[in-house]
Design an enzyme around this catalytic site. Structure first.
Site, PDB file in Angstrom:
ATOM      1  N   ARG A 425       0.793  -1.327   0.078  1.00  0.00           N
ATOM      2  CA  ARG A 425       0.033   0.003   0.132  1.00  0.00           C
ATOM      3  C   ARG A 425       0.825   1.177  -0.165  1.00  0.00           C
ATOM      4  O   ARG A 425       1.843   1.111   0.551  1.00  0.00           O
ATOM      5  CB  ARG A 425      -1.093  -0.109   1.187  1.00  0.00           C
ATOM      6  CG  ARG A 425      -1.872   1.086   1.163  1.00  0.00           C
ATOM      7  CD  ARG A 425      -3.137   0.410   0.282  1.00  0.00           C
ATOM      8  NE  ARG A 425      -4.295   1.171   0.510  1.00  0.00           N
ATOM      9  CZ  ARG A 425      -4.727   2.148  -0.256  1.00  0.00           C
ATOM     10  NH1 ARG A 425      -4.063   2.728  -1.302  1.00  0.00           N
ATOM     11  NH2 ARG A 425      -5.863   2.724  -0.088  1.00  0.00           N
ATOM     12  N   HIS A 805     -14.556   0.249 -12.738  1.00  0.00           N
ATOM     13  CA  HIS A 805     -15.054   1.533 -13.306  1.00  0.00           C
ATOM     14  C   HIS A 805     -16.378   1.342 -14.206  1.00  0.00           C
ATOM     15  O   HIS A 805     -16.505   0.067 -14.603  1.00  0.00           O
ATOM     16  CB  HIS A 805     -13.868   2.161 -14.351  1.00  0.00           C
ATOM     17  CG  HIS A 805     -12.815   2.330 -13.614  1.00  0.00           C
ATOM     18  ND1 HIS A 805     -11.660   2.468 -14.162  1.00  0.00           N
ATOM     19  CD2 HIS A 805     -12.551   3.125 -12.566  1.00  0.00           C
ATOM     20  CE1 HIS A 805     -10.352   2.898 -13.540  1.00  0.00           C
ATOM     21  NE2 HIS A 805     -11.328   3.511 -12.297  1.00  0.00           N
TER      22      HIS A 805
END
Length: 1149
Positions: A425, A805
């Site tokens: 991350r 998306h």
């Protein structure tokens, strides 16, 4: 996802209801007034898994029992006829039996197996083949295509090749096809007798399509009988889900069973209604992909938050589970797993993004871990990949706290199933998040390997799969870092200013004291006109306006400006239509600057002629109108639309209007873009630590374009490690119709001599990558392009999976990521074999350009020092500050309000009442039921004592003076003191002290008399021994019955016996009774120590009871006067004795 399929039942209900009602799609075209809409006849038959039964006869419309029927599943299944899933020409009993035989049973359709659970029945319509037609309306970037062929039915064939097409342009400036064009273009092969009625039908159908925001609508066959009767037999449709706020009521009313079902059957039809007439639209899962309980729970969480939470279970027994932050990142992790040959072991697809709270990430992680630790133990163990790109503004440590809570709960299960965890991350506070994860591994006894942004985003995948070692990854990371080749801009004045004197210090030279206004920086107004070439919408002098109050984003833009050495901020002003004109302060380095806020675009544009860019943060509901307003001003050259969830029809109109106006639009659904050393849109590039680590404060040589905002940060990071960095980067947005596409920005980079290398990060879905391919083939783009399309894992899934998306779903083989990568490679793009190899390829291409002299490396300048905001530093634990206030009784910061550690839900579930709430907030503990009952009795008994007492009179007079409730209440409360209401505190103290000193009741009375003191709580003007006060009797009875001990009450009653022997009105009054009983509660309930009990009396707790109780009455008196419309009170003059001295006159001359 915006465009989502709906059931055939719902599609037909929408068309049935709105065909005669929707307004015309364009004023120039109207259907004939003689047009007759088809009769709405379609009914749903659902299978109930709990009872293994189907919808009962009583819930069906009457026509199903008198009509020959067609029965078929309604679960987004294609080619049902060829799969044997049609029952034709059957009566209700036969159709019902056919449904019963299949309901709840697994059914294989081509490669997908699913459970049949939803069916529809409708009238069977015998008809000759020549009456069958085909019609389809499909939305595309340029407009809506209407496809029509006179040969419909099962064997319609390749409609794209044989259908006649009519384009309805999305650009409102283009002419709308006339009625004659509809007929001549689409109906050339239709018999003349049917042309008029078909034209009417198509015009009305398209009006419904526009009005209800359909994204796709297909009818096959459409049957038109010789008598003009129209029937649509099969229908498939998609709606734009983002238009729910516009069309939700219209969708709902069309689905209201009472509109179609007659009589008693209407009442029998179950319907879940929301805020509209009729049930909200239902969005079914693809066939074979019924939502599990866990997926439904995550979908519910997602619907109730501004963040994004998605979960799709692909293989419940799979070994590899992912918990990935970011839509684009979630796809590349799935791609990496599939690319290494482990798609069959991938258990889930999902993502969490948009700054979810700790509680939301906890629920998400807990759900995933529960799924992961079920069933038999796999001897190879399981893998959990907690990955993600570099966040823009999400506090990584905060979201990790929720994940860590869940991991701790599943400590035993994780060990049992042999789970190994790999974490990667980046983003705000990622160091603390990774540290917490590393320490967690030691606590859990589970292997947890942790990596930051210096490791490529998907490198942990082969490491987890055992295909690489940590040494391999560390070596690869070291090889990626290359010398910078950035052109270093000259240091601007703001980059080297000496330390400023703090407010209040005295200059030793001038003797002047530094004032607060000395810390505010003012910038001169600039003239209009930028003079930039068309391919360069942003440079180091770009000035912008920000639509919406976004202080965090604006401060980030100004910090970026300062780090780049800009001479003035890139933000000139803000526009906020919902507030008045005002000024807001922002930091400029260590100083401050002022930015004006206007209520209209017109005023902001006029006041700042140098601003030619607008960053529009308007919501999805208002961005359309605000953008149309912005496009009216020729001064604006570029516009960024940040909002997600913009209806597709609006997004298409915006892009065409912008093209006509010559405005470059980035978005919608974008984080924006960044031009290092020059200009930053909103939150692009993330927090300042990422801006500095990715070297975005100065220009590099690589221009990229991507759909994903999160992956844009990842590209910035990769480019800083493998090249001299980013020259410009744009995230066009993940929706189906971004205003500008890959080709628009790559052509700009091609025209810009300072941009040497192009990068394209595409994805599954859409065809925009092929426009770039054509440009390369035609020699329009000649600069080297490194490219990759994410989503290669989609081909591994047997059912449709919607990625992060809205536009990332392939509707044809051409739109798959694999096809795009192959086509780009064939066209001469530099395409890696996998996304993991992208950094190495970039390093090689960059080195080649340096060796050729295309890029000339320049010395790197050290990153500027940017002050960190106090609030963020405090959140990171870098500083500490004593709290200005301390509160120990309530906390609203978590997911639920708490009173002294008790959740508000528990307060209601336990039924503790107002007495229990008061015990929590006043005494920080939960008291026994008899104590809380006493408190409530006290409030009831002190609520009012008539209008004549001083507090009530003050309240009444103030109310009649026209004052509001709060003013009237406060006026009454201010009279409470020693003479009114204060007897409770004094009585408690006086009686307690006397008893504690060992005075007998008579000794106590004698002592008070010798001191000429009245005994508080003794005496009443009306009540007496022979006329007792009922309020006191109620209290005494309750305390004697319920309290474990009541020595103070007994003592007070003994005092009463002494005082009433002298005069029978010297009784223990209600104030005194409340006071002594409350002392018994404090001392003898076992809930308080003696010190706590004495402290409660000393700090005015008893007066608090009187204040709360009497406030009830004061509010009542105020409301009573308002209802009576009582006029201003003036006290009668004859009730006032005026005693004034005689007037003395001075002697004159």
């Amino acid at each position: 996802m915006s465009s989502k399929p709906i059931r055939e039942l719902d599609a037909k209900l929408l068309v049935n209801y709105w065909l005669p009602r929707s307004p015309a799609a364009h004023p120039s075209i109207e259907a004939s007034s003689s047009f007759v809409a088809p009769a709405p006849k379609v009914a749903q038959v659902a299978w109930d898994a709990a009872t293994n039964t189907i919808t009962g006869d009583e819930s069906m419309p009457s026509w199903v029992k008198t009509t020959k029927l067609v029965a078929k599943p309604d679960q987004l299944i294609k080619r049902r006829g060829k799969a044997g899933l049609l029952k034709l020409n059957a009566d209700w009993e036969d159709a019902k039996q056919w449904i019963v035989e299949r309901a709840g049973k697994p059914q294989k359709v081509e490669a997908v197996t699913g459970t049949l659970s939803n069916f529809i029945v409708e009238p069977f319509v015998p008809h000759p083949a020549e009456t069958e037609f085909y019609v389809c309306i499909n939305s595309a970037r340029e407009g809506d295509y209407i496809l029509f062929t006179h040969e419909g039915g099962v064997d319609v064939g390749d409609v794209d090749a044989k259908a006649l097409k009519l384009l309805i342009p999305a650009d409102p400036a283009e002419p709308f096809p006339s009625r004659e064009q509809w007929t001549s273009t689409l109906l050339t092969n239709v018999p003349a007798a049917k042309k008029e009625i078909l034209t009417d039908f198509l015009v009305r159908l398209y009006s419904v399509y526009v009005d209800l925001h359909f994204a796709y609508l297909e009818i096959n066959p459409l049957v038109v009988m010789d008598n003009g009767l129209i029937t649509y037999l099969d229908m498939a449709a998609k709606l734009d889900q983002t238009a729910d706020y516009l069309c939700g009521p219209k969708w709902s009313i069309a689905r209201d069973p009472s509109v179609y079902v007659e009589g008693a059957a209407a009442a029998a039809v179950p319907t879940l209604k929301g805020g509209d007439r009729g049930p909200p639209m239902y969005w079914p899962a693809p066939f074979g992909r019924d939502l599990t309980k866990e997926e439904a729970w995550i979908a519910k969480l997602d619907s109730g938050t501004g963040a994004s939470l998605k979960l799709t279970v692909l293989n419940p027994t799979g070994r590899i589970w992912t918990m990935v932050a970011g839509g684009g990142a979630s796809v590349v992790y799935s791609d990496a797993i599939a690319a290494h040959g482990f798609a069959h072991e991938l258990a889930n697809y999902g993502e969490y993004s948009g700054a979810p709270t700790e509680g939301q990430t906890y629920e998400y992680a807990k759900t995933l871990l529960d799924l992961m630790t079920r069933g038999e133990v796999n001897p190879e163990g399981k893998l959990l990949i907690i990955g993600g790109g570099i966040a823009n503004f999400t506090n990584v440590a905060a979201t990790f706290k929720g994940i860590i809570r869940a991991l701790k709960e599943y400590k035993v299960a994780l060990a049992k199933y042999g789970v190994r965890i790999f974490v990667r991350r980046g983003g705000p506070n990622y160091q603390e998040g990774l540290r917490m994860m590393r320490l967690l591994g030691e606590d859990l006894g589970v292997e947890i390997q942790v990596f930051g942004p210096d490791t490529h985003i998907t490198d942990i995948v082969p490491l987890a799969l055992g295909l690489k070692t940590s040494e391999d990854i560390n070596l690869a990371n070291a090889q990626r870092e290359v010398p910078s080749g950035a052109v270093t801009p000259a240091a601007a004045p703001n980059g080297s200013t000496p330390a400023e004197a703090s407010t209040g210090t005295i200059d030793p030279v001038t003797g002047n004291r530094a004032q607060p206004q000395d810390q505010i920086v003012h910038f001169p107004a600039a003239a209009g006109g930028s003079g930039r070439p068309a391919h360069m919408p942003f440079d180091e002098n770009t000035r912008s306006l920000v639509f919406g109050l976004q202080p965090r984003a604006i401060q980030g833009m100004l910090d970026f400006d300062f780090s780049c050495g800009r001479a003035q901020p890139s933000v000139a002003a803000m526009i906020y239509p919902f507030g008045g004109h005002h000024i807001q302060k922002f930091y400029w380095g260590t100083k401050e600057t002022l930015l004006p806020v206007y209520t209209s675009v017109k005023e902001a544009v006029a006041k700042h002629p140098d601003a030619d860019v607008i960053v529009n943060f308007a919501s999805s509901r208002s961005v359309y109108q605000s953008t149309l307003e912005i496009l009216q001003y020729p001064q604006i050259r570029a516009l960024a639309l940040i909002a997600e969830g913009v209806p597709e029809r609006f997004a298409r109109e915006i892009l065409h209007r912008a093209a006509r106006a010559g405005v470059l639009i980035i978005g919608p659904a974008t984080v924006g873009g960044i031009k290092p050393g020059c200009f930053r849109i909103g939150n692009s590039g993330g927090m300042m630590d990422n801006i500095l680590s990715s070297k975005l404060y100065r220009a590099g040589s690589v221009g990229y374009v991507s759909k994903s905002g999160g992956m844009s940060n990842e590209l910035n990071n990769i480019l800083s490690l493998t090249t001299n960095g980013t020259y410009e980067g744009i995230a066009i947005g993940g929706d189906r119709y971004p205003s500008t596409t890959f080709i628009d920005h790559l052509l700009r980079y091609q025209a810009d001599p300072n941009c040497k290398l192009l990068v394209l990060l595409g994805e599954v879905g859409g065809v925009e990558e092929y426009r770039v391919i054509d440009a390369v083939k035609q020699g329009i783009i000649t600069k080297p392009i490194v490219a990759w399309a994410i989503g290669t894992c989609a081909k591994m899934f047997t059912t449709d999976v919607q990625f992060g998306h809205a536009g990332s779903m392939a509707n044809s083989d051409l739109e798959t990521a694999s096809a795009k990568n192959a086509a780009m490679k064939a066209a001469g793009f530099l395409v890696p074999d996998t996304f993991e190899e992208l950094p190495m390829l970039l390093r090689e291409v960059y080195a080649k350009l340096v060796s050729q002299g295309t890029i000339a490396p320049k010395p790197e300048r050290p990153p500027p020092a940017i002050p960190i905001d106090y609030k963020w530093a405090q959140e990171l634990g870098m500083i500490r500050k004593p709290a200005a206030f301390i509160s120990t009784i309530s906390d609203e910061r978590g997911s639920e309000l708490m009173y002294s550690g008790v959740k508000i839900s528990e307060v209601f579930e336990s039924g503790m009442g107002i007495g229990g709430v008061l015990s929590l907030l006043w005494f920080k503990r939960r008291l026994p039921a008899y104590c809380t009952k006493f408190i409530e009795m006290a409030l009831m008994l002190t609520a009012d004592h008539g209008p004549a007492v001083s507090g009530a009179m003050n309240t009444i007079i103030t109310s009649r003076a026209g004052k509001d409730l709060v003013s009237s209440l406060v006026s009454g409360l201010l009279t409470i003191g020693d003479r009114f209401g204060g007897a409770l505190d004094d009585a408690a103290k006086t009686f307690s002290q006397a008893k504690d000193r060992g005075l007998t009741p008579r000794e106590f009375v004698d002592e008070m008399r010798r001191g000429n003191k009245l005994i508080p709580g003794i005496g009443h003007k009306v009540k007496s021994v022979t006329n007792p006060d009922f309020r006191v009797q109620v209290l005494v009875e309750h305390v004697r019955k319920e309290f474990p001990a009541h020595s103070m009450l007994d003592y007070a009653l003994a005092v009463q016996a002494v005082t009433t022997a002298k005069k029978d009105s010297l009784i223990l009054n209600v104030d005194g009774a409340l006071a002594v009983c409350f002392v018994d509660l404090l001392r003898d309930s076992g809930a308080f120590t003696r010190e706590e009990a004495d402290e409660a009396i000393q700090i005015g707790t008893l007066n608090g009871l009187f204040v709360i109780g009497r406030s009830i009455g004061f509010v009542g008196h105020h409301l009573d006067q308002k209802r009576l419309k009582a006029p201003l009170y003036r006290h009668p003059a004859d009730d006032i004795f005026v005693d004034m001295p005689m007037r003395v006159l001075a002697k004159g001359k």
